[in-house]
Design a protein around this motif. Structure first.
Motif, PDB file in Angstrom:
ATOM      1  N   LEU A  87      24.868  28.228  42.189  1.00  0.00           N
ATOM      2  CA  LEU A  87      25.705  29.243  42.484  1.00  0.00           C
ATOM      3  C   LEU A  87      27.021  29.349  41.405  1.00  0.00           C
ATOM      4  O   LEU A  87      27.034  30.596  41.104  1.00  0.00           O
ATOM      5  N   ARG A  88      27.365  28.458  40.950  1.00  0.00           N
ATOM      6  CA  ARG A  88      28.021  28.719  39.770  1.00  0.00           C
ATOM      7  C   ARG A  88      27.533  29.439  38.607  1.00  0.00           C
ATOM      8  O   ARG A  88      28.178  30.255  37.933  1.00  0.00           O
ATOM      9  N   SER A  89      26.179  29.051  38.627  1.00  0.00           N
ATOM     10  CA  SER A  89      25.716  29.833  37.310  1.00  0.00           C
ATOM     11  C   SER A  89      25.347  31.197  37.570  1.00  0.00           C
ATOM     12  O   SER A  89      25.711  32.084  36.884  1.00  0.00           O
ATOM     13  N   ASP A  90      25.218  31.662  39.035  1.00  0.00           N
ATOM     14  CA  ASP A  90      25.047  32.934  39.249  1.00  0.00           C
ATOM     15  C   ASP A  90      26.447  33.647  39.076  1.00  0.00           C
ATOM     16  O   ASP A  90      26.646  34.707  38.952  1.00  0.00           O
ATOM     17  N   ALA A  91      27.559  32.882  39.451  1.00  0.00           N
ATOM     18  CA  ALA A  91      29.044  33.449  39.457  1.00  0.00           C
ATOM     19  C   ALA A  91      29.414  33.761  37.857  1.00  0.00           C
ATOM     20  O   ALA A  91      30.111  34.698  37.656  1.00  0.00           O
ATOM     21  N   ARG A  92      28.772  33.075  36.892  1.00  0.00           N
ATOM     22  CA  ARG A  92      29.186  33.009  35.616  1.00  0.00           C
ATOM     23  C   ARG A  92      28.571  34.235  35.152  1.00  0.00           C
ATOM     24  O   ARG A  92      28.927  35.291  34.145  1.00  0.00           O
ATOM     25  N   VAL A  93      27.241  34.654  35.678  1.00  0.00           N
ATOM     26  CA  VAL A  93      26.524  35.906  35.202  1.00  0.00           C
ATOM     27  C   VAL A  93      27.265  36.949  35.811  1.00  0.00           C
ATOM     28  O   VAL A  93      27.476  37.912  35.265  1.00  0.00           O
ATOM     29  N   SER A  94      27.809  36.975  37.003  1.00  0.00           N
ATOM     30  CA  SER A  94      28.513  38.052  37.524  1.00  0.00           C
ATOM     31  C   SER A  94      29.763  38.217  36.904  1.00  0.00           C
ATOM     32  O   SER A  94      30.215  39.251  36.749  1.00  0.00           O
ATOM     33  N   GLU A  95      30.202  37.348  36.505  1.00  0.00           N
ATOM     34  CA  GLU A  95      31.394  37.194  35.565  1.00  0.00           C
ATOM     35  C   GLU A  95      31.543  38.138  34.270  1.00  0.00           C
ATOM     36  O   GLU A  95      32.342  38.717  34.028  1.00  0.00           O
ATOM     37  N   GLN A  96      30.368  38.036  33.910  1.00  0.00           N
ATOM     38  CA  GLN A  96      30.185  38.743  32.709  1.00  0.00           C
ATOM     39  C   GLN A  96      29.926  40.359  32.788  1.00  0.00           C
ATOM     40  O   GLN A  96      29.991  41.246  31.870  1.00  0.00           O
ATOM     41  N   LYS A  97      29.699  40.851  34.167  1.00  0.00           N
ATOM     42  CA  LYS A  97      29.589  42.264  34.367  1.00  0.00           C
ATOM     43  C   LYS A  97      30.865  42.934  34.552  1.00  0.00           C
ATOM     44  O   LYS A  97      31.930  42.262  34.888  1.00  0.00           O
ATOM     45  N   PRO A  98      30.966  44.174  33.976  1.00  0.00           N
ATOM     46  CA  PRO A  98      32.423  44.840  34.011  1.00  0.00           C
ATOM     47  C   PRO A  98      32.865  44.941  35.546  1.00  0.00           C
ATOM     48  O   PRO A  98      31.958  44.962  36.313  1.00  0.00           O
ATOM     49  N   LEU A  99      34.057  44.680  35.653  1.00  0.00           N
ATOM     50  CA  LEU A  99      34.639  44.503  37.012  1.00  0.00           C
ATOM     51  C   LEU A  99      34.268  45.929  37.818  1.00  0.00           C
ATOM     52  O   LEU A  99      34.017  45.919  39.102  1.00  0.00           O
ATOM     53  N   SER A 100      34.274  47.214  37.216  1.00  0.00           N
ATOM     54  CA  SER A 100      33.993  48.334  37.721  1.00  0.00           C
ATOM     55  C   SER A 100      32.637  48.432  38.418  1.00  0.00           C
ATOM     56  O   SER A 100      32.041  49.165  39.322  1.00  0.00           O
ATOM     57  N   SER A 101      31.614  47.547  37.733  1.00  0.00           N
ATOM     58  CA  SER A 101      30.225  47.578  38.333  1.00  0.00           C
ATOM     59  C   SER A 101      29.825  46.736  39.410  1.00  0.00           C
ATOM     60  O   SER A 101      28.824  46.786  39.957  1.00  0.00           O
ATOM     61  N   GLN A 102      30.958  45.799  39.953  1.00  0.00           N
ATOM     62  CA  GLN A 102      30.908  44.891  40.899  1.00  0.00           C
ATOM     63  C   GLN A 102      31.085  45.335  42.214  1.00  0.00           C
ATOM     64  O   GLN A 102      31.601  46.439  42.387  1.00  0.00           O
ATOM     65  N   SER A 103      30.933  44.799  43.281  1.00  0.00           N
ATOM     66  CA  SER A 103      31.210  45.279  44.496  1.00  0.00           C
ATOM     67  C   SER A 103      32.702  45.439  44.945  1.00  0.00           C
ATOM     68  O   SER A 103      33.200  44.981  44.167  1.00  0.00           O
ATOM     69  N   ALA A 104      32.714  46.545  45.888  1.00  0.00           N
ATOM     70  CA  ALA A 104      34.089  46.560  45.938  1.00  0.00           C
ATOM     71  C   ALA A 104      34.985  45.426  46.448  1.00  0.00           C
ATOM     72  O   ALA A 104      36.137  45.351  46.040  1.00  0.00           O
ATOM     73  N   ILE A 105      34.278  44.604  47.442  1.00  0.00           N
ATOM     74  CA  ILE A 105      35.045  43.410  47.730  1.00  0.00           C
ATOM     75  C   ILE A 105      35.490  42.324  46.532  1.00  0.00           C
ATOM     76  O   ILE A 105      36.332  41.914  46.805  1.00  0.00           O
ATOM     77  N   ALA A 106      34.216  42.317  45.788  1.00  0.00           N
ATOM     78  CA  ALA A 106      34.710  41.587  44.769  1.00  0.00           C
ATOM     79  C   ALA A 106      35.851  42.008  43.756  1.00  0.00           C
ATOM     80  O   ALA A 106      36.687  41.341  43.365  1.00  0.00           O
ATOM     81  N   GLN A 107      35.911  43.288  43.594  1.00  0.00           N
ATOM     82  CA  GLN A 107      36.904  43.737  42.822  1.00  0.00           C
ATOM     83  C   GLN A 107      38.328  43.729  43.519  1.00  0.00           C
ATOM     84  O   GLN A 107      39.021  43.301  42.601  1.00  0.00           O
ATOM     85  N   GLU A 108      38.375  43.852  44.867  1.00  0.00           N
ATOM     86  CA  GLU A 108      39.665  43.335  45.521  1.00  0.00           C
ATOM     87  C   GLU A 108      40.061  42.041  45.348  1.00  0.00           C
ATOM     88  O   GLU A 108      41.224  41.893  45.080  1.00  0.00           O
ATOM     89  N   ILE A 109      39.176  41.285  45.571  1.00  0.00           N
ATOM     90  CA  ILE A 109      39.614  39.893  45.541  1.00  0.00           C
ATOM     91  C   ILE A 109      40.059  39.425  44.102  1.00  0.00           C
ATOM     92  O   ILE A 109      40.929  38.700  44.076  1.00  0.00           O
ATOM     93  N   MET A 110      39.496  40.088  43.241  1.00  0.00           N
ATOM     94  CA  MET A 110      39.657  39.589  41.715  1.00  0.00           C
ATOM     95  C   MET A 110      41.207  40.056  41.260  1.00  0.00           C
ATOM     96  O   MET A 110      41.649  39.401  40.294  1.00  0.00           O
ATOM     97  N   LYS A 111      41.583  40.982  42.025  1.00  0.00           N
ATOM     98  CA  LYS A 111      43.085  41.561  41.854  1.00  0.00           C
ATOM     99  C   LYS A 111      44.043  40.580  42.434  1.00  0.00           C
ATOM    100  O   LYS A 111      45.187  40.931  42.248  1.00  0.00           O
ATOM    101  N   MET A 112      43.562  39.762  43.227  1.00  0.00           N
ATOM    102  CA  MET A 112      44.807  38.792  44.194  1.00  0.00           C
ATOM    103  C   MET A 112      44.850  37.802  43.249  1.00  0.00           C
ATOM    104  O   MET A 112      44.289  37.281  42.313  1.00  0.00           O
TER     105      MET A 112
END
Length: 307
Positions: A87-112
């Motif tokens: 799961l950490r590996s998947d998380a690192r992959v998702s971290e490389q994606k622009p924030l705008s391309s990620q789900s709305a819930i991920a965008q909101e949490i990363m702002k907290m």
């Protein structure tokens, strides 16, 4: 929806065993077993057949091909660490994606901030878990949302948090009982729509139906954001669920709005809140906004799941 086999791609795409069981990524042995036992009662073929449910075949397939393998993986600590590593590996992959391309819930949490994300994560996992298997038609979408939460959470924490000796439960086991509320604790006066939400919340609290009570109180707060009674009761609901951080935030806000609020004063000592203690207005606003966030995700695109 009744199928002998799972829909195509489910086994490959629902590869997060924590999400399949509906638990946090730092759940301990007791929590893992308890959740599995709960799901076994809900979906086990022997039990499910007695209900004459049209989704019996799908329930059997989910239990056999998703829940059982997930439990077998997580009940062994070494396999659990392997699951976290993947799961950490998947998380690192998702971290490389622009924030705008990620789900709305991920965008909101990363702002907290990290503490705010912690509070949102524990509440969201509990809410999704409550809804996850109530409607098998919604199971796939809800489980995917839990996976997103887990990946974002892993991005916010260091790897040593997940060593066996560090494993602690975010959502502790708790016996929840209906709450005895007296007229001196709450004010069930119906004057507007906000008060109607509040009145319904009181009844749900008395019945111990925490998730529905939270939703009613969130709706009341949207309509009347300066009513201390709503925050006080919401704090009590979180306290009964053992979400101590959220409980403390809402009780503090109730006392800030009305230092004489009887319900908030009653539970302030249990939360070690000193009278006159202030809550950061920005933090409180964020807490309220993230409290409302989950309901938006669970109701979008025609979903019937409500938390």
């Amino acid at each position: 929806m009744s199928q002998t086999l799972l829909p195509p791609g489910w086994v490959e795409k629902l590869c997060d065993p924590y999400a399949v069981l509906g638990i946090s990524v730092i759940a301990d042995d007791r929590q893992i077993f308890k959740r599995y036992h709960t799901l076994a009662k809900l979906l086990h073929p022997d039990r499910h057949a007695k209900n004459c449910n049209p989704d019996q075949k799908l329930a059997t397939a989910i239990f056999s091909h998703l829940i059982n393998p997930a439990y077998q993986q997580l009940k062994h600590r070494q396999k659990r660490l392997i699951a976290i590593a993947m799961l950490r590996s998947d998380a690192r992959v998702s971290e490389q994606k622009p924030l705008s391309s990620q789900s709305a819930i991920a965008q909101e949490i990363m702002k907290m901030s990290t503490p705010e994300a912690e509070l949102f994560y524990e509440e969201a996992i509990a809410c999704y878990a409550e809804a996850q298997y109530k409607s098998l038609d919604q199971f796939y979408q809800v489980t995917q949302q839990i996976t997103i939460l887990n990946l974002v959470y892993l991005r916010l924490h260091k790897p040593d948090l997940f060593l066996p000796q560090k494993a602690v439960a975010i959502i502790p086991e708790v016996e929840v009982n209906p709450v005895e509320l007296t007229l001196t604790d709450v004010k069930p006066v119906l004057t507007n729509y906000a008060q109607r939400h509040y009145q319904r919340a009181i009844e749900y609290v008395r019945l111990g139906k925490w998730v529905i009570a939270v939703q009613e109180l969130r709706d009341a707060i949207k309509l009347e954001p300066n009513n201390s009674d709503y925050y006080a009761l919401l704090g009590l609901v979180h306290l009964k669920q053992k979400f101590m951080g959220m409980a403390r935030v809402y009780i503090c806000q109730a006392l800030k709005l009305n230092p004489q609020n009887s319900l908030a004063l009653k539970y302030a000592p249990e939360l070690k809140i000193k009278l006159g203690e202030n809550t950061n207005p920005k933090s409180m606003a964020k807490a309220v906004s993230i409290a409302a966030l989950l309901s938006r995700f669970t109701q979008r695109k025609g979903s019937q799941v409500k938390c």
